[in-house]
Scaffold this active site. Structure first.
Site, PDB file in Angstrom:
ATOM      1  N   ASP A  48      59.647 104.860  31.528  1.00 30.87           N
ATOM      2  CA  ASP A  48      58.680 105.888  32.048  1.00 30.87           C
ATOM      3  C   ASP A  48      57.246 106.382  30.778  1.00 30.87           C
ATOM      4  OD1 ASP A  48      58.689 109.710  32.411  1.00 30.87           O
ATOM      5  OD2 ASP A  48      58.708 109.703  30.610  1.00 30.87           O
ATOM      6  N   GLU A 120      61.959 102.728  36.805  1.00 30.61           N
ATOM      7  CA  GLU A 120      61.058 103.454  35.339  1.00 30.61           C
ATOM      8  C   GLU A 120      62.134 102.605  34.748  1.00 30.61           C
ATOM      9  OE1 GLU A 120      59.604 107.671  35.269  1.00 30.61           O
ATOM     10  OE2 GLU A 120      62.108 107.146  34.797  1.00 30.61           O
TER      11      GLU A 120
END
Length: 232
Positions: A48, A120
């Site tokens: 992320d 992610e």
């Protein structure tokens, strides 16, 4: 016992444009917490941050005319769950996820939150398997079409922003959002939000897998009503 065939892993890596030196990192990135305690959530956390940094860096160097507000808004649209789910479907990630029996029965391989989180996690895995330059080049490649479509006009703004600007332009009070209902179990909830706009007789509802998504949906619906009523 659930297993992932070598052919599926190879196909995934071809779609990613990257072959792992340490395949265990990819397997970890594909592992949901329902399958094993050696799951992908730490990789997701790492990925992320790397995704946000990479998109920010790309926007900064590619669009030198873009101000901070535009960069922030466009970055949000590029790293949001909706875009990550689109990438996951392009990669056909659902075929490769390692899920527990409960998630399999609930068709977890189609759940948007799982797909977005896995993208992610893969980003985090590639970073650990290579370096920041490699993952940034890959992200630029994955996002090439979307980056080429960037438009600084209103259509890139999220519905809540567009609704707020519309109301301000017409000298109307800002909308009020409130929860109407939450449906489903904790792991698969649907939020229903009301959007109250003073010039509309009734609250407008929106639905989504999170409060934020439901608010955006409600704002989109309210804006459509306002434009139709005012013939804008």
């Amino acid at each position: 016992m659930q297993c992932i065939k070598c052919i599926e892993i190879n196909l995934l890596q071809k779609k990613l444009g990257y072959f792992f030196h340490t395949v265990d990192l990819l397997l970890r990135a594909l592992t949901h917490r329902s399958f094993s305690n050696k799951h992908n959530e730490r990789l997701e956390f790492l990925g992320d941050s790397i995704l946000n940094y990479s998109i920010t860096n790309i926007l900064y160097h590619r669009y030198n005319h873009m101000d901070e507000g535009d960069m922030s808004r466009i970055r949000s649209s590029l790293v949001c769950s909706r875009t990550l789910v689109e990438l996951a479907k392009e990669f056909k990630l659902g075929n490769c996820l390692k899920l527990g029996q409960g998630e399999l029965k609930n068709k977890g391989y189609n759940r948007e939150s799982i797909l977005a989180d896995t993208v992610e996690a893969i980003i985090g895995g590639i970073f650990l398997d290579s370096n920041i330059k490699t993952i940034e080049m890959l992200i630029a490649f994955w996002y090439q079409f979307r980056l080429n479509k960037i438009d600084l006009e209103d259509k890139q703004k999220d519905p809540k922003t567009r609704l707020q600007e519309y109301l301000q332009h017409h000298h109307l009070p800002l909308p009020i959002y409130c929860i109407n209902q939450v449906q489903g179990q904790a792991h698969d909830q649907i939020f229903i939000m009301n959007c109250q706009v003073s010039s509309l007789k009734y609250s407008v509802m929106g639905r989504g897998s999170s409060r934020r998504k439901a608010e955006q949906d409600a704002a989109e619906n309210a804006l459509k009503f306002l434009i139709e009523i005012n013939n804008d």
